[in-house]
Design a protein around this motif. Structure first.
Motif, short mmCIF file in Angstrom:
data_model
loop_
_atom_site.label_atom_id
_atom_site.label_comp_id
_atom_site.label_asym_id
_atom_site.label_seq_id
_atom_site.Cartn_x
_atom_site.Cartn_y
_atom_site.Cartn_z
N UNK A 103 0.82 -1.21 0.00
CA UNK A 103 0.00 0.00 0.00
C UNK A 103 0.86 1.27 0.00
N UNK A 104 1.92 1.25 0.80
CA UNK A 104 2.68 2.47 1.01
C UNK A 104 3.64 2.76 -0.14
N UNK A 105 4.27 1.73 -0.71
CA UNK A 105 5.27 1.94 -1.75
C UNK A 105 4.75 2.72 -2.96
N UNK A 106 3.64 2.29 -3.59
CA UNK A 106 3.18 3.06 -4.76
C UNK A 106 2.75 4.47 -4.41
N UNK B 221 6.56 11.28 -4.40
CA UNK B 221 7.90 11.76 -4.73
C UNK B 221 7.96 12.36 -6.13
N UNK B 222 7.19 11.78 -7.07
CA UNK B 222 7.15 12.32 -8.42
C UNK B 222 6.45 13.67 -8.45
N UNK C 8 13.22 11.57 -17.08
CA UNK C 8 13.32 10.14 -16.80
C UNK C 8 14.29 9.87 -15.65
N UNK C 9 15.44 10.53 -15.71
CA UNK C 9 16.46 10.32 -14.68
C UNK C 9 16.00 10.72 -13.29
N UNK C 10 15.44 11.93 -13.18
CA UNK C 10 14.98 12.40 -11.88
C UNK C 10 13.79 11.59 -11.38
N UNK C 11 12.91 11.18 -12.31
CA UNK C 11 11.76 10.36 -11.91
C UNK C 11 12.18 9.01 -11.38
N UNK C 12 13.09 8.33 -12.11
CA UNK C 12 13.54 7.01 -11.70
C UNK C 12 14.32 7.08 -10.39
N UNK C 13 15.23 8.07 -10.28
CA UNK C 13 16.02 8.19 -9.05
C UNK C 13 15.13 8.53 -7.87
N UNK C 14 14.10 9.35 -8.10
CA UNK C 14 13.18 9.69 -7.02
C UNK C 14 12.39 8.48 -6.53
N UNK C 15 11.92 7.67 -7.48
CA UNK C 15 11.16 6.47 -7.11
C UNK C 15 12.05 5.48 -6.36
N UNK C 16 13.27 5.26 -6.87
CA UNK C 16 14.19 4.32 -6.23
C UNK C 16 14.55 4.79 -4.82
N UNK C 17 14.88 6.08 -4.70
CA UNK C 17 15.25 6.62 -3.39
C UNK C 17 14.10 6.52 -2.40
N UNK D 28 11.52 4.45 -2.58
CA UNK D 28 11.26 3.04 -2.31
C UNK D 28 12.22 2.46 -1.29
N UNK D 29 13.50 2.83 -1.40
CA UNK D 29 14.50 2.34 -0.44
C UNK D 29 14.20 2.86 0.96
N UNK D 30 13.84 4.16 1.05
CA UNK D 30 13.53 4.76 2.34
C UNK D 30 12.32 4.08 2.99
N UNK D 31 11.25 3.89 2.21
CA UNK D 31 10.04 3.26 2.74
C UNK D 31 10.34 1.83 3.18
N UNK D 32 11.04 1.08 2.32
CA UNK D 32 11.37 -0.32 2.64
C UNK D 32 12.21 -0.40 3.90
#
Length: 326
Positions: free
Chosen positions: A83-86, A92-93, A114-123, A125-129
């Motif tokens: 629930x939280x990840x998406x 973040x986007x 693309x770069x800022x979007x992908x890096x934002x999602x990954x960052x 996601x890592x924080x939430x996880x």
């Protein structure tokens, strides 16, 4: 050293030192009780095999779990993660819009998005996880209750009464996770494009091997004048997606909320495209050098309105249809 001593050593070395002697004596007594009087090495191997892996046996003696997140909290942990990840990724986007990082023109614009979007999602996601996993790992070790059976979604032990609360949802009535994620992702992309239209949407020309941004298609001041209306549409869309995520199935209430959202979205679209100053004058002048759409303006305008109304009506109808499926 005999197999029994080696086995006991393998078990006790994984335990707190203060408990090793008592558990070693207990385990020695247990093994001897399981062996026949005139036992052979094969009898010893059979007993040890029955007792199982020393690592597994040692975990049963420990005061705290050896796993990071055990079966008691695992289902709750996974459901919260889904629930939280998406939701966090979409937030973040959308936050990138406030930073307005896409000011440069040229062929690097798309790569920056693309770069800022992908890096934002990954960052994100890592924080939430990390923080969610850490919270549940701590909770696992602070839980001293004797009952370690898995918990339900309401964080209570399972009982047969829980079966009455499980709805029989058909696949056609269910709201798939990919639909919720696609809605949230679509809203974030829409927000990024809308509030940065002057830097992203327009005419590009290839010059000297580079893609150059010539002129924006839309008047950003006109788009910004509708910021409150557009923000309401985005916020309502996010709330609708979250509501779908929690329900997991179509209901009449959800279908009604969905229909109201479609109505608001369509009205906002019609209001914005009805503004005569929506298109950038430089873009209009540029396109007239290539082809003229002045005589088609009225047809395009009413065509877009008709398409948006048809789409909203069909989408709303599908919501009510799914809600009525048993």
């Amino acid at each position: 050293m005999e197999l029994i001593e080696l086995y006991i050593q393998e078990v006790t070395r994984r335990l707190p030192e203060k408990n090793r002697a008592d558990i070693a004596l207990e385990l020695q007594s247990t093994i001897e009780d399981m062996l026949p009087e005139d036992h052979t090495e094969q009898d010893v191997k059979a007993v040890l095999l029955k007792l199982g892996d020393p690592v597994t046996l040692a975990s049963g003696y420990r005061d705290r779990p050896m796993h990071l997140i055990g079966p008691r909290y695992y289902d709750v942990y996974i459901n919260l993660l889904k629930m939280i990840l998406p939701i966090a990724a979409v937030i973040s986007l959308i936050a990138l819009v406030g930073d307005n990082p896409f000011r440069d023109t040229g062929n690097t614009v798309i790569l920056k998005i693309i770069g800022k979007g992908i890096s934002g999602i990954i960052s994100t996601g890592i924080q939430v996880f990390f923080w969610l996993t850490l919270s549940f790992a701590i909770l696992e070790r602070l839980d001293t209750s004797k009952d370690q059976s898995p918990l339900t979604k309401d964080l209570k032990p399972w009982t047969p009464e829980n079966l009455k609360d499980i709805p029989n949802i058909s696949r056609k009535k269910a709201v798939p996770m990919i639909e919720v994620f696609a809605s949230l992702l679509g809203l974030s992309v829409f927000a990024a494009l809308y509030f940065n239209a002057a830097n992203l949407l327009g005419v590009y020309e290839k010059r000297n091997g580079s893609l150059i941004f010539v002129t924006p298609s839309f008047n950003q001041d006109v788009l910004n004048s509708y910021w409150l209306l557009v923000s309401c549409v985005i916020i309502m869309g996010v709330l609708l997606a979250i509501y779908k995520l929690f329900l997991g199935r179509w209901t009449l209430k959800l279908a009604l909320f969905h229909a109201i959202y479609q109505l608001l979205y369509t009205l906002a679209f019609i209001i914005i495209i009805s503004n005569p100053d929506l298109l950038n004058p430089e873009f209009l002048a540029y396109q007239r050098t290539l082809f003229s759409i002045d005589e088609w303006k009225s047809s395009i305008y009413w065509g877009l309105i008709l398409i948006s109304i048809i789409f909203a009506a069909y989408d709303s109808y599908q919501g009510f249809r799914k809600a009525k499926i048993r």
